[in-house]
Design an enzyme around this catalytic site. Structure first.
Site, PDB file in Angstrom:
ATOM      1  N   GLU A  10      47.489  24.348  39.336  1.00 52.56           N
ATOM      2  CA  GLU A  10      47.435  25.456  40.294  1.00 52.56           C
ATOM      3  C   GLU A  10      47.859  26.768  39.658  1.00 52.56           C
ATOM      4  O   GLU A  10      47.403  27.836  40.045  1.00 52.56           O
ATOM      5  CB  GLU A  10      48.305  25.103  41.512  1.00 52.56           C
ATOM      6  CG  GLU A  10      48.335  26.136  42.607  1.00 52.56           C
ATOM      7  CD  GLU A  10      49.517  27.075  42.467  1.00 52.56           C
ATOM      8  OE1 GLU A  10      49.440  28.202  43.009  1.00 52.56           O
ATOM      9  OE2 GLU A  10      50.502  26.688  41.827  1.00 52.56           O
ATOM     10  N   TYR A 282      48.974  22.047  54.023  1.00 47.58           N
ATOM     11  CA  TYR A 282      50.222  22.703  53.640  1.00 47.58           C
ATOM     12  C   TYR A 282      51.425  21.789  53.868  1.00 47.58           C
ATOM     13  O   TYR A 282      52.371  21.783  53.083  1.00 47.58           O
ATOM     14  CB  TYR A 282      50.371  24.027  54.399  1.00 47.58           C
ATOM     15  CG  TYR A 282      49.249  24.979  54.092  1.00 47.58           C
ATOM     16  CD1 TYR A 282      49.114  25.533  52.813  1.00 47.58           C
ATOM     17  CD2 TYR A 282      48.282  25.294  55.037  1.00 47.58           C
ATOM     18  CE1 TYR A 282      48.058  26.372  52.506  1.00 47.58           C
ATOM     19  CE2 TYR A 282      47.222  26.138  54.735  1.00 47.58           C
ATOM     20  CZ  TYR A 282      47.119  26.673  53.468  1.00 47.58           C
ATOM     21  OH  TYR A 282      46.062  27.498  53.162  1.00 47.58           O
ATOM     22  N   LEU A 283      51.396  21.006  54.931  1.00 48.26           N
ATOM     23  CA  LEU A 283      52.475  20.041  55.136  1.00 48.26           C
ATOM     24  C   LEU A 283      52.453  18.991  54.037  1.00 48.26           C
ATOM     25  O   LEU A 283      53.509  18.561  53.560  1.00 48.26           O
ATOM     26  CB  LEU A 283      52.347  19.377  56.512  1.00 48.26           C
ATOM     27  CG  LEU A 283      53.445  18.377  56.867  1.00 48.26           C
ATOM     28  CD1 LEU A 283      54.828  19.029  56.797  1.00 48.26           C
ATOM     29  CD2 LEU A 283      53.215  17.772  58.250  1.00 48.26           C
ATOM     30  N   ALA A 284      51.265  18.583  53.616  1.00 45.23           N
ATOM     31  CA  ALA A 284      51.175  17.614  52.514  1.00 45.23           C
ATOM     32  C   ALA A 284      51.856  18.153  51.262  1.00 45.23           C
ATOM     33  O   ALA A 284      52.585  17.427  50.568  1.00 45.23           O
ATOM     34  CB  ALA A 284      49.711  17.284  52.230  1.00 45.23           C
ATOM     35  N   ASP A 285      51.632  19.431  50.956  1.00 42.31           N
ATOM     36  CA  ASP A 285      52.307  20.056  49.802  1.00 42.31           C
ATOM     37  C   ASP A 285      53.815  19.908  49.915  1.00 42.31           C
ATOM     38  O   ASP A 285      54.507  19.571  48.939  1.00 42.31           O
ATOM     39  CB  ASP A 285      51.976  21.552  49.742  1.00 42.31           C
ATOM     40  CG  ASP A 285      50.560  21.828  49.286  1.00 42.31           C
ATOM     41  OD1 ASP A 285      49.901  20.900  48.786  1.00 42.31           O
ATOM     42  OD2 ASP A 285      50.114  22.974  49.438  1.00 42.31           O
ATOM     43  N   GLN A 286      54.339  20.187  51.109  1.00 46.63           N
ATOM     44  CA  GLN A 286      55.782  20.224  51.305  1.00 46.63           C
ATOM     45  C   GLN A 286      56.413  18.829  51.291  1.00 46.63           C
ATOM     46  O   GLN A 286      57.581  18.673  50.910  1.00 46.63           O
ATOM     47  CB  GLN A 286      56.107  20.910  52.634  1.00 46.63           C
ATOM     48  CG  GLN A 286      55.589  22.326  52.773  1.00 46.63           C
ATOM     49  CD  GLN A 286      56.344  23.318  51.917  1.00 46.63           C
ATOM     50  OE1 GLN A 286      57.530  23.177  51.713  1.00 46.63           O
ATOM     51  NE2 GLN A 286      55.651  24.319  51.414  1.00 46.63           N
ATOM     52  N   HIS A 307      47.305  22.664  44.889  1.00 50.80           N
ATOM     53  CA  HIS A 307      48.760  22.798  44.999  1.00 50.80           C
ATOM     54  C   HIS A 307      49.422  21.421  44.964  1.00 50.80           C
ATOM     55  O   HIS A 307      50.406  21.202  44.257  1.00 50.80           O
ATOM     56  CB  HIS A 307      49.131  23.504  46.308  1.00 50.80           C
ATOM     57  CG  HIS A 307      49.265  24.979  46.194  1.00 50.80           C
ATOM     58  ND1 HIS A 307      48.187  25.817  46.236  1.00 50.80           N
ATOM     59  CD2 HIS A 307      50.351  25.777  46.042  1.00 50.80           C
ATOM     60  CE1 HIS A 307      48.591  27.071  46.130  1.00 50.80           C
ATOM     61  NE2 HIS A 307      49.893  27.069  45.990  1.00 50.80           N
TER      62      HIS A 307
END
Length: 338
Positions: A10, A282-286, A307
């Protein structure tokens, strides 16, 4: 020492944040070359410098190359000291990204901590406060710790001036399996704005209503903030289920119409609702970092982002734990930490 090429994958600031957090937890020093090598303006920005300064204060760590614009940093961790800390990112640098860097080391500490973070709370290219408080932290709290976040004052780009307060009661992280969202509970769409004409926010809400026709009319609202908390505008879309809440945001930008911003955000929410995935992109990233630190766990998600793949690589370098992405045609993708 772990050597990382910051232009790989990324190629952004997430590499710096995850490396700092993992270094504090594992005790492994690291060096990053070509920091943010794929960005239009490579090198450390003010918010990255502040994030590293924050973890240095929490841990007594040492960092070489810690200046705005630096393309190489060398980081040597110390020992995490829980307590009360106050950090100002400056201008509209993201308080959410600063929290992302400091949270996991303090979650795994031996005593409670309190963070007061000042800067941007709602800015592009970073998770807004609403996402952190309603989508991410409830999952962390299910894993054992108790993390409570409060929004004291909004801060939009470019002015900033926002403030959040976070109380952290640490506990060992327990693995979770997150496959089922559960029954739908609520939904809302709020055009939140300050120091801008009301019709812009109204157009944003109307466009979202057309794009999400199954949502009830009273789910759509316009909320005006005090003038001194603007200028800025964001469309916040929330879909709450029994086991997870998805938050999608669309930020106002000069030269981009309210209708276009709302269409994009509502389209992303509609895509999530049409799937059966537990976590949005985005939740998966976190979730990758806490799941890895818990030693395992699984969740379903939509198509993995670059990401996520980059975060998984950094996590494996520090912990040896693999994040396996299983792409399943016609179904949600499975992510398993081993």
């Amino acid at each position: 020492m772990i050597i990382i090429d910051g232009s790989e994958g990324e190629g952004g600031g997430q590499v710096v944040r995850n490396a700092c957090a993992l270094s504090l937890i594992t005790g492994e020093p690291f060096r990053i070359t070509k920091v943010r090598g794929k960005r239009e303006k490579p090198g450390l920005m003010r918010q990255h410098v502040t994030a590293i300064e924050a973890v240095c204060a929490i841990d007594g760590a040492e960092c070489e190359g810690l200046t705005v614009g630096s393309s190489e940093v060398t980081f040597r961790p110390g020992r995490v000291t829980p307590g009360e800390y106050h950090f100002a990112v400056g201008t509209a640098g993201s308080t959410g990204l600063l929290l992302q860097t400091a949270l996991m080391p303090l979650v795994l500490a031996d005593k409670p901590s309190r963070l007061i973070l000042e800067g941007g709370t709602h800015n592009m290219l970073a998770p807004p406060f609403d996402f952190i408080a309603k989508a991410f932290l409830p999952i962390v709290n299910r894993m054992g710790p108790t993390v409570e976040a409060r929004l004291v004052r909004h801060g939009f780009y470019p002015r900033g001036g926002g403030r959040i307060e976070v109380d952290i009661t640490p506990a060992p992280l327990q693995p979770l399996e997150c496959f089922d969202r559960g029954a739908p509970l609520d939904c809302s769409a709020t055009a939140l704005f300050g120091a801008l004409p009301f019709p812009i926010a109204e157009r944003m809400a109307k466009t979202a209503r057309k794009k999400l026709p199954d949502w009830p009319q009273d789910a759509f609202a316009v909320r005006e903030l005090p003038v001194d908390q603007g200028p800025g505008i964001v469309l916040l879309l929330e879909a709450a289920f029994e086991h997870v809440t998805e938050v999608v945001s669309g930020f106002g930008k000069l030269g981009v119409s309210a209708e276009r911003i709302a269409n994009t955000a509502a389209g992303r929410m509609a895509g999530y609702l049409a799937s059966d995935a537990f976590a949005g992109p985005y939740l998966a990233d976190q979730l990758l970092l806490p799941f890895a630190l818990a030693g395992g766990g699984s969740f379903t998600t939509v198509k993995p982002s670059q990401h996520s793949l980059t975060a998984a690589d950094i996590i494996e370098r520090f912990t040896g734990r693999r994040c396996v992405f299983e792409v399943r045609e016609g179904e949600s993708n499975m992510v398993t930490v081993r």
